[in-house]
Structure formats: structure tokens, C-alpha cells
Design a protein around this motif. Sequence first.
Motif, short mmCIF file in Angstrom:
data_model
loop_
_atom_site.label_atom_id
_atom_site.label_comp_id
_atom_site.label_asym_id
_atom_site.label_seq_id
_atom_site.Cartn_x
_atom_site.Cartn_y
_atom_site.Cartn_z
N THR B 35 -12.90 19.31 -0.60
CA THR B 35 -13.20 19.06 0.80
C THR B 35 -13.84 17.68 0.96
O THR B 35 -14.69 17.28 0.17
N GLY B 36 -13.39 16.96 1.98
CA GLY B 36 -13.96 15.65 2.27
C GLY B 36 -13.49 14.55 1.36
O GLY B 36 -14.05 13.46 1.35
N ARG B 37 -12.49 14.83 0.55
CA ARG B 37 -11.97 13.82 -0.37
C ARG B 37 -10.51 13.54 -0.05
O ARG B 37 -9.88 14.26 0.72
N VAL B 38 -9.98 12.52 -0.74
CA VAL B 38 -8.55 12.22 -0.61
C VAL B 38 -7.84 12.72 -1.85
O VAL B 38 -8.15 12.30 -2.97
N THR B 39 -6.93 13.65 -1.67
CA THR B 39 -6.13 14.16 -2.78
C THR B 39 -4.72 13.59 -2.65
O THR B 39 -4.15 13.60 -1.55
N VAL B 40 -4.20 13.08 -3.75
CA VAL B 40 -2.83 12.56 -3.73
C VAL B 40 -2.01 13.34 -4.74
O VAL B 40 -2.44 13.54 -5.87
N LEU B 177 8.03 1.79 4.76
CA LEU B 177 7.13 0.72 5.20
C LEU B 177 7.09 -0.37 4.14
O LEU B 177 7.18 -0.08 2.94
N ASP B 178 6.94 -1.63 4.57
CA ASP B 178 6.78 -2.69 3.57
C ASP B 178 5.37 -2.58 2.98
O ASP B 178 4.52 -1.84 3.49
N LEU B 179 5.13 -3.34 1.90
CA LEU B 179 3.89 -3.16 1.15
C LEU B 179 2.66 -3.38 2.03
O LEU B 179 1.69 -2.62 1.96
N ALA B 180 2.71 -4.41 2.87
CA ALA B 180 1.55 -4.70 3.72
C ALA B 180 1.25 -3.52 4.65
O ALA B 180 0.10 -3.11 4.81
N HIS B 181 2.32 -2.96 5.23
CA HIS B 181 2.11 -1.83 6.14
C HIS B 181 1.68 -0.57 5.38
O HIS B 181 0.95 0.26 5.92
N GLN B 182 2.14 -0.44 4.13
CA GLN B 182 1.71 0.70 3.31
C GLN B 182 0.20 0.66 3.11
O GLN B 182 -0.51 1.64 3.32
N LEU B 209 -0.68 2.64 -5.75
CA LEU B 209 -1.39 2.95 -4.52
C LEU B 209 -1.99 4.35 -4.59
O LEU B 209 -3.11 4.58 -4.12
N ALA B 210 -1.26 5.28 -5.20
CA ALA B 210 -1.77 6.64 -5.35
C ALA B 210 -3.07 6.61 -6.14
O ALA B 210 -4.08 7.21 -5.74
N ALA B 211 -3.07 5.87 -7.24
CA ALA B 211 -4.26 5.81 -8.08
C ALA B 211 -5.41 5.13 -7.36
O ALA B 211 -6.58 5.50 -7.53
N ARG B 212 -5.08 4.14 -6.54
CA ARG B 212 -6.15 3.41 -5.85
C ARG B 212 -6.78 4.25 -4.75
O ARG B 212 -8.00 4.22 -4.57
N TYR B 213 -5.99 4.98 -4.01
CA TYR B 213 -6.54 5.66 -2.83
C TYR B 213 -6.98 7.10 -3.09
O TYR B 213 -7.63 7.70 -2.24
N ALA B 214 -6.60 7.65 -4.25
CA ALA B 214 -6.94 9.05 -4.50
C ALA B 214 -8.35 9.20 -5.06
O ALA B 214 -8.77 8.43 -5.92
N ASP B 215 -9.09 10.21 -4.58
CA ASP B 215 -10.30 10.66 -5.28
C ASP B 215 -9.87 11.67 -6.34
O ASP B 215 -10.46 11.78 -7.39
N HIS B 216 -8.83 12.43 -5.94
CA HIS B 216 -8.36 13.52 -6.77
C HIS B 216 -6.85 13.36 -6.89
O HIS B 216 -6.15 13.37 -5.88
N LEU B 260 -3.52 1.05 -13.30
CA LEU B 260 -2.37 0.33 -12.79
C LEU B 260 -1.24 0.55 -13.77
O LEU B 260 -1.36 0.21 -14.95
N VAL B 261 -0.15 1.16 -13.31
CA VAL B 261 0.94 1.52 -14.21
C VAL B 261 1.93 0.37 -14.32
O VAL B 261 2.44 -0.12 -13.32
N VAL B 262 2.16 -0.08 -15.54
CA VAL B 262 3.16 -1.12 -15.77
C VAL B 262 4.28 -0.51 -16.60
O VAL B 262 4.10 -0.22 -17.78
#
Lengths: 337, 275
Positions: B35-40, B177-182, B209-216, B260-262
Amino acid sequence: MSVVAIAPLRLPARVLRRTAVHAGLVAAVLAVGCLALMLGDYRLTVGQVLGALVGDPGPAHFVVVELRAPRWVLGVLVGLAFGVSGALFQTSLRNPLASPDVLGVSQGASAAAVATLLVGGASGWAMTAAAAGGGVLVGVLLYAVAWKQGTTGQRFVLSGIGVAYLAGSVVGYLLTRSDVRDAQAALTWMTGSLGQSSWQLVQVLGPVLLVLLPLAALLARGLDLLQLGDDRAASLGRRPEVVRGGAVLLGVLLASAATAAAGPVAFVAFAAAPIARRLLGDGTPGLAASGLVGVVLVTASDVVAQHLLPVDVPVGIVTGALGAPVLIWLLARRRTS
Amino acid sequence: MNPQTPAPTRLRARGVHLGYGEHTVVDGVDLDVPTGRVTVIVGANGSGKSTLLRGLGRLMRPTRGSVELDGVDLYRRPPREVARVLGLLPQHPIAPEGITVAALVARGRHPHRGAFRRWDSTDADAVATALARTDLAELADRRVEELSGGQRQRVWVAMALAQEPELLLLDEPTTYLDLAHQVDLLDLLAELNAERGTTVVMVLHELALAARYADHLVVLHRGRVLRAGPPGEVLDAACLAEAFGLEARVLEDPVSGTPLVVPIGRRRVRIGSPY
């Protein structure tokens, strides 16, 4: 009828347009009504018509109230029923082609009515009842064939076209096997005609609509959400299957009732909603406006059919001639967008 | 926010199986949404991400197991009541022809309105706030079909905001969406989470982006949860190899410090590099 789902937000222009469209349509209905009561072998002035309506005795009273008014009122009821029915089908199945006359509901009603007339030798009320039964039967058949969880408008339309052809071949078979005079009567009915109008017929169709139309109005907000897609509607707390099921059921009943009274008046159910939505231009289902457009289409076409053409023809011939261009316009526009 | 403290959960999947006909897509998932977190939720194509999200959002009834909201099975609660708490933005919503931005966003108020309750100032405020948050106030009277793809996606998010859900589920909100809009859209959701405490659950494709924005971060593989936890602990080379069949190096994102996945493909690997 207009349970407008969403009060627009500081958009007086849109509210104004909505109000203007509805008011304009009501005015058109009344104007056509006035014409319908004035025109005929015994021409009347507006004053005479109004006088007759408020109860002045005299020859005008009989002509207006007994001869012309039932026909006009029946046209109003039939137009309302077809217009709302088309809007219910097209909105709930999210497909402008999905109207009762494309889906075979009207054809099913025709087949049943013609069978009653040609095989059973019955006419009048038996034919009316058979038509209603035939339309509902097609509705049930469509449910059975096309109903799957998450059913799509496409599936319904394709099944419906098949059912329409099936009903059409039943009618064709019956017509080729029957007496010429009976076939003539059947054909007139199938073209869609207000010729058998009477106050008794109005007294049957009127109460039916009085029950069905408020139920349709209750669905307006659900239909509004259904337009956003089943998933979005469901996530806003509406069960899409329930709304769609209710809309299709009411649409079948309305179209069957109207067909029973006047025959399958071509293209009214199909064209009314797209015209209404085009007039409104705000992305709402426009049930009330569709009903009003249906009334204008039927009653104005009947005036044309009775008085402006050199020979008196059934109303369905005029609506068909008007509806075909609408169909082409819709298909052409769909492809470009 | 300290990711070490176990967050309470309001939305919980218990042994959830979801499928279409005979075909099982989600095969026994247990998931506590913090609760109260960002799950991706991430995973390969066909791993069951979107199906799981539909199950969590009451769009699909589990064939086995259950999804509980505040301890009660989602299907034991009336849909409108659920919709007041739980919002879901599907992948392909449809905008009716001719509808304006404000009118579409206003549709989001549906769950809060009774059958005959009229539009009131609470509804108007919620819509105005949603439009302001998504920078759409200027475009309120425009028709949705006139907008660009990025603006249109903001309209759908605004509609979800007008619904004022405490939990918001989004199915690939950044597609097309393009990267900027994402980045823009994900920032908006992160702000919403930080400022209003809205629990966010979303399916994303883009791993960085998933790794950056996810708490979980929840990694699905063949309809099951392969790993779940903070992105830094979950995303490693072994996980990527199993979930995506992808050989990759995981670096530290110099901007956010998240993984960051390469990817290491078969071609275009620099001569002399150890790969």
C-alpha cells in the motif's frame, strides 16, 4: 428521456447545442405533424386543424381526429421505437452497422408476419402478434449464436446478417408459393406502411412504448460508459454484459413492436442514431435525440409518400430511398477515418 | 520511504489462476500489493502480466484462488463499490467520437454518483483537479480526437484521477509514447503516489524505466511470480536469463542508482569486450 449522464463542465456552448438540437427536433416533429393533419383530399388550414384538436365540432373534427391523427400518432410511435432501438443496438454493440434492420430482427418479424398471412390466412391482429414474436425469436437466436463472454459487435453483426438472409429466404419461399393477391398484401406490409393505422393500434403500441422507453432511459448512463470499451466500463463499476444485454433486449422489443404495427420501415432504425449523434456532436449515445430523429424520418417520409409523390406509396419506400445515401455516407466516412 | 519496512497490503492475490477457456495464463500467483507504493509488473510477452492486472482489477474472475481487497473477495463486493477504491486504465480504451477532454474526464466520476444523484461541486472539483494535475486545463474544451498520442494518454490518466481511486492499476500506460512522454507520464504517476499516497500497480515493458520507477518489482515468468521485491535485489543477470531468455549485464543507472539492463545480443558486441 434524456438522462444526460454527464453534466458538462463549464461548457455552456455544448449544453446550448444539446438543448438546441432537442428543441429543434421537437419543433420539426410538430411542424411535420401540422402538415400531416392539414394535407389530404380535404385541405385544412392551420386554424382549422388547431380548432379541431381543441374540440370544435364540424367536418374538420372528423377528418383530423378520426382520419389523419391516428396515422400521424402511429408514425410518431413507430419512429420513436425504431430510432431508440437503433441507438440501443449501435451504442451497446459499438458498431454503426448493428441496427435491428441489419441484424435480422426486422426480417424475422417480417417472416413471421408473412407466414401468418400466407399460410395461416390470418391478418390484422394475428399478423401483428406474429411479427412481434418473430422479432423476439430472432433476438433470442442471435443471443444464442453470438453470445460469448466478451462478445463483440462484429460477431453480432455477422451472425445477424446470416439470420437476416435466412429470414429473407423464408419470406421469398412463402411469396413464390402463394396467391398473387395475398402476396401483394404481404409485400405492402413488408415495405413498411402506416396504412393500417387506427386509434386501436395506437392504444396497443402506446402503452408498450410507455413501458419500454423509460427502461431505455435508465440504461443511458451505462451505455455512455460502454462506449469507452468493456474494460473501462467495468473498471468504472458497470457490468458491461448487463448493460449490453439489457440494451439489446430492449432494442429487440422496441423494433419488434414497431415492426408489428407498421412493418419494417426501412432504414429508420439504422439511420436515426448516426444522424442524431452527428447533430449532437458530443459523443453521447443520444437516445432521446435518436428517437426524435426517427419520428421526423417516419412522419416526414409519410407526408412525402402520401401527398408529394404523384402516386400514394408506402412510407417504407421513401425512408429506404432516403436511408440508402446515409448508409453509403457512413461507410465512406468510416473508411477514411 | 524505506523499502525495508514491510508495507501493509490492501490488495492481495491468493493462489490466483486466470485463463481463457482451457488455456491457463496465470498459474497460481500470490501477490501482496504494498500500500502506498509503486509496484511494477514485468515479464516476457505472454508471461501473463496484463492478465494478472485484469485479475487484480476485477476485469477477470479467477478460475481458482481469489483476489482480496481489504480482506474481502473482489467478486463479493458490488462493482461500483470496488470502483470507488480501485481504478484501472486498460490498454486500449475507446474515446467516443466528438467527445471533449472535460466530458471524457468527467466520466471518471461515475462510481461516485448514485443512479439519480446529480452532478455536484465535489464532482466538478475532482475533474478540475485531475485536469490541472495532467496539464490539460487549457485543452478541456478540445475534442479528444484532435489531440496527439501523448496528450490523449494524459486524458485517460486524468480520467483515472477523477475517479479518485486509492489504488490505481495501469496496463502498459507508456505504449506508443516516445521516450520523453514516457518519462513524463511515469513522473506524473510517481508524483501522484508521493503526494496523494495512491497505490500504483502497472505493467511496463521497458526494464530501465520499470526499475527506476518501481518500489516493488514483480517479475512474471510463464504465469508465475519468478521474483518480487525492490528492483535492486530482483533484477540481476540470472533473473533476466530465466524470465526473458536474455543474456545481459546489469549496471547501476548513473541517474537513479537503480539497475540498468544492458542486453548482450549476438551481434554488435564490441571487439575486445569480454562478451
